[in-house]
Write an enzyme that holds these catalytic residues in place. Structure first.
Site, PDB file in Angstrom:
ATOM      1  N   LEU A   1      10.536  16.684 -14.903  1.00  0.00           N
ATOM      2  CA  LEU A   1      10.388  18.128 -14.664  1.00  0.00           C
ATOM      3  C   LEU A   1      10.225  18.909 -15.963  1.00  0.00           C
ATOM      4  O   LEU A   1       9.916  20.103 -15.933  1.00  0.00           O
ATOM      5  CB  LEU A   1      11.578  18.664 -13.860  1.00  0.00           C
ATOM      6  CG  LEU A   1      11.658  18.160 -12.411  1.00  0.00           C
ATOM      7  CD1 LEU A   1      12.929  18.656 -11.732  1.00  0.00           C
ATOM      8  CD2 LEU A   1      10.437  18.586 -11.612  1.00  0.00           C
TER       9      LEU A   1
ATOM     10  N   HIS B   1       1.740  16.869 -18.383  1.00  0.00           N
ATOM     11  CA  HIS B   1       1.508  17.066 -19.820  1.00  0.00           C
ATOM     12  C   HIS B   1       0.606  18.261 -20.036  1.00  0.00           C
ATOM     13  O   HIS B   1      -0.358  18.464 -19.294  1.00  0.00           O
ATOM     14  CB  HIS B   1       0.851  15.829 -20.436  1.00  0.00           C
ATOM     15  CG  HIS B   1       1.789  14.684 -20.628  1.00  0.00           C
ATOM     16  ND1 HIS B   1       2.910  14.764 -21.430  1.00  0.00           N
ATOM     17  CD2 HIS B   1       1.783  13.429 -20.118  1.00  0.00           C
ATOM     18  CE1 HIS B   1       3.548  13.596 -21.400  1.00  0.00           C
ATOM     19  NE2 HIS B   1       2.897  12.770 -20.607  1.00  0.00           N
TER      20      HIS B   1
ATOM     21  N   ASP C   1       6.823   8.809 -10.715  1.00  0.00           N
ATOM     22  CA  ASP C   1       6.717   8.935 -12.176  1.00  0.00           C
ATOM     23  C   ASP C   1       5.831  10.133 -12.533  1.00  0.00           C
ATOM     24  O   ASP C   1       5.033  10.070 -13.480  1.00  0.00           O
ATOM     25  CB  ASP C   1       6.203   7.643 -12.827  1.00  0.00           C
ATOM     26  CG  ASP C   1       6.436   7.624 -14.342  1.00  0.00           C
ATOM     27  OD1 ASP C   1       7.062   8.572 -14.869  1.00  0.00           O
ATOM     28  OD2 ASP C   1       5.987   6.665 -14.992  1.00  0.00           O
TER      29      ASP C   1
ATOM     30  N   ASN D   1      14.532  12.596 -20.072  1.00  0.00           N
ATOM     31  CA  ASN D   1      13.874  12.742 -21.379  1.00  0.00           C
ATOM     32  C   ASN D   1      13.341  14.154 -21.607  1.00  0.00           C
ATOM     33  O   ASN D   1      12.176  14.366 -21.900  1.00  0.00           O
ATOM     34  CB  ASN D   1      12.753  11.703 -21.555  1.00  0.00           C
ATOM     35  CG  ASN D   1      11.633  11.865 -20.539  1.00  0.00           C
ATOM     36  OD1 ASN D   1      11.818  12.453 -19.488  1.00  0.00           O
ATOM     37  ND2 ASN D   1      10.474  11.333 -20.868  1.00  0.00           N
TER      38      ASN D   1
ATOM     39  N   HIS E   1      13.556   1.315 -17.835  1.00  0.00           N
ATOM     40  CA  HIS E   1      12.130   1.315 -18.192  1.00  0.00           C
ATOM     41  C   HIS E   1      11.920   0.005 -18.951  1.00  0.00           C
ATOM     42  O   HIS E   1      12.301  -0.107 -20.116  1.00  0.00           O
ATOM     43  CB  HIS E   1      11.834   2.550 -19.056  1.00  0.00           C
ATOM     44  CG  HIS E   1      10.499   2.558 -19.712  1.00  0.00           C
ATOM     45  ND1 HIS E   1       9.536   3.508 -19.445  1.00  0.00           N
ATOM     46  CD2 HIS E   1       9.943   1.738 -20.643  1.00  0.00           C
ATOM     47  CE1 HIS E   1       8.461   3.274 -20.176  1.00  0.00           C
ATOM     48  NE2 HIS E   1       8.680   2.211 -20.922  1.00  0.00           N
TER      49      HIS E   1
HETATM   50 ZN   LIG Z   1       9.064   4.950 -17.726  1.00  0.00          ZN
END
Ligand SMILES: [Zn+2]
Length: 425
Positions: A59, A307, A303, A90, A177
């Site tokens: 988000l 961007h 996922d 992240n 990941h």
């Molecule tokens: Zn990932």
């Protein structure tokens, strides 16, 4: 609170019936229900699914509000038929403290479009060096149960073991990941024939498979829960199949794009197809589809990785990896699997809700069930126009593709977030 009478809707694969939604729950299901004071929605030809649940959403707030906010991402999710999303850690600052996860959780409540369940970082600053305050995040108002350094692999096996041990106490899960970083230095795309032809540094399948193999052994040793993010290779499927057969507590997800697209897209040099893990081969795609149908892979997770233009519309080598996913995921599932509604409900709603421990989500529409549901028109087809997406970003790999299915309405605890295909707020 308005009541809604949804007329003539098929619940999953069932015959057309009526659904009465009142006071946040599905109050009644059956033919010929009377409306009373309820608003009537004619749902002839539509299918009702439990509201979709995404285990893997970026988000971008706090920190990159130019790419997405909790609110814009929540709206994109609702338009995609979702009633809950798990927000990856992240951000900037990283969601590695109770303060940041509570901030994201509160922003989700304020937006009120989907349930936003924050994921906490495994390590401080995603740096892979020391464990974050997992307990404080678990005890916070956000009640974090999934921890992930997604974007980065928890590469240090000792840290991974300690993280698995730590979350066992509250039945938490570590979402990995899986990418052995020493094997993917400088990687730009899947390592194979196409990367050789294009002269781009490859990301070998074994970099994913080696970490999954190690982690299922660690999870088995500790007796803790492991979730594998965005599985992308046929070899990973085999590792997971063996681990599940032994009874290891492992679950796994696959993204819509890994179920549909292959590494040949890199031949366009269009960075919209750059993603991590990279698009793989047609053999991998076939194995992932079979694994999802069989249940070796439990979940479709988007996922969703928005961007900003400057991070994506540049040379391939400089572009950030990642694609949008929330507003197109159900259409991709329909395209790949056809109208297998029970399979879609299981992989996109029930299983992710179970893994995330989200009570009230992932429940089929039935009397007494929380009214978290979505209405789909399976006969509709739509052309994906990036400018029309609710996400703040435009990096969809499906631009101008015609895809099946349209989300007509989404209800969160009985309140519509989407009606007639449009966001209510
Ligand atoms: Zn990932």
């Amino acid at each position: 609170m308005t009541a809604y009478l949804i007329r003539n809707v098929r619940v999953l694969d069932g015959e057309p019936t009526d659904l009465l939604v009142r006071d946040g729950v599905v109050a009644e299901v059956g033919g010929g229900l009377t409306a009373g004071d309820a608003t009537v929605l004619d749902a002839t030809g539509l299918v009702a699914l439990p509201g979709l649940v995404d285990l893997h959403t970026h988000l971008r707030e706090p920190g990159r509000e130019d790419a997405e906010t909790v609110e814009s991402g929540s709206r994109a999710a609702a338009l995609g038929g979702y009633t809950a999303v798990c927000a990856m850690a992240n951000t900037s600052p990283v969601a590695d403290t109770a303060g940041v996860v509570e901030q994201v959780w509160r922003l989700g409540r304020e937006a009120g479009l989907v349930d936003v369940q924050p994921i906490g970082a495994v390590t401080v600053g995603l740096a892979g060096e020391r464990l974050a305050e997992l307990g404080a995040m678990a005890d916070s108002a956000a009640r974090v149960r999934i921890f992930s350094d997604d974007g980065h692999c928890v590469a240090d096996p000792r840290l991974m073991r300690r993280a698995l041990e730590y979350v066992k106490a509250f039945d938490g899960v570590i979402a990995q990941h899986a990418e052995e970083p020493r094997l993917t230095e400088g990687a730009q795309m899947h390592e194979g024939e196409v990367s050789t032809r294009l002269g781009l540094t490859g990301w070998p399948a074994v970099a994913e498979e080696a970490i999954i193999a190690r982690d299922v052994l660690l999870a088995e040793h500790v007796g803790s829960r492991l979730h594998v993010c965005h599985v992308s290779t046929a070899g990973s499927v085999e590792v997971l199949r063996q681990a599940k057969a032994r009874g290891v507590r492992v679950t796994a997800e696959v993204t819509p794009h890994h179920l549909l697209l292959t590494d040949e897209r890199a031949e366009t040099y269009d960075p919209v197809f750059k993603v991590n893990p990279p698009l793989r081969t047609a053999t991998d795609v076939a194995a992932l589809r079979a694994a999802l149908a069989e249940g070796v892979i439990d979940v479709i997770a988007t996922d969703h990785a928005p961007h900003a233009v400057e991070d994506k519309e540049c040379e391939w080598a400089y572009a950030r990896p990642g694609m949008l996913g929330l507003e197109t995921a159900l259409s991709i599932a329909l395209d790949v699997f056809g109208p297998q509604w029970d399979l879609i409900a299981e992989r996109m709603s029930r299983a992710p809700a179970r893994i995330a421990g989200l009570t009230g989500q992932g429940v089929d529409p039935a009397p007494g069930a929380p009214a978290n549901l979505t209405l789909v028109d399976p006969a509709a087809r739509r052309v994906i126009e990036p400018a029309e997406l609710a996400s703040r970003s435009r990096n969809t790999p499906y631009a101008r593709m015609t895809l099946p299915g349209r989300i007509v309405a989404t209800f969160l605890r009985g309140e519509p977030t989407v009606l007639d295909g449009k966001a209510v707020k």
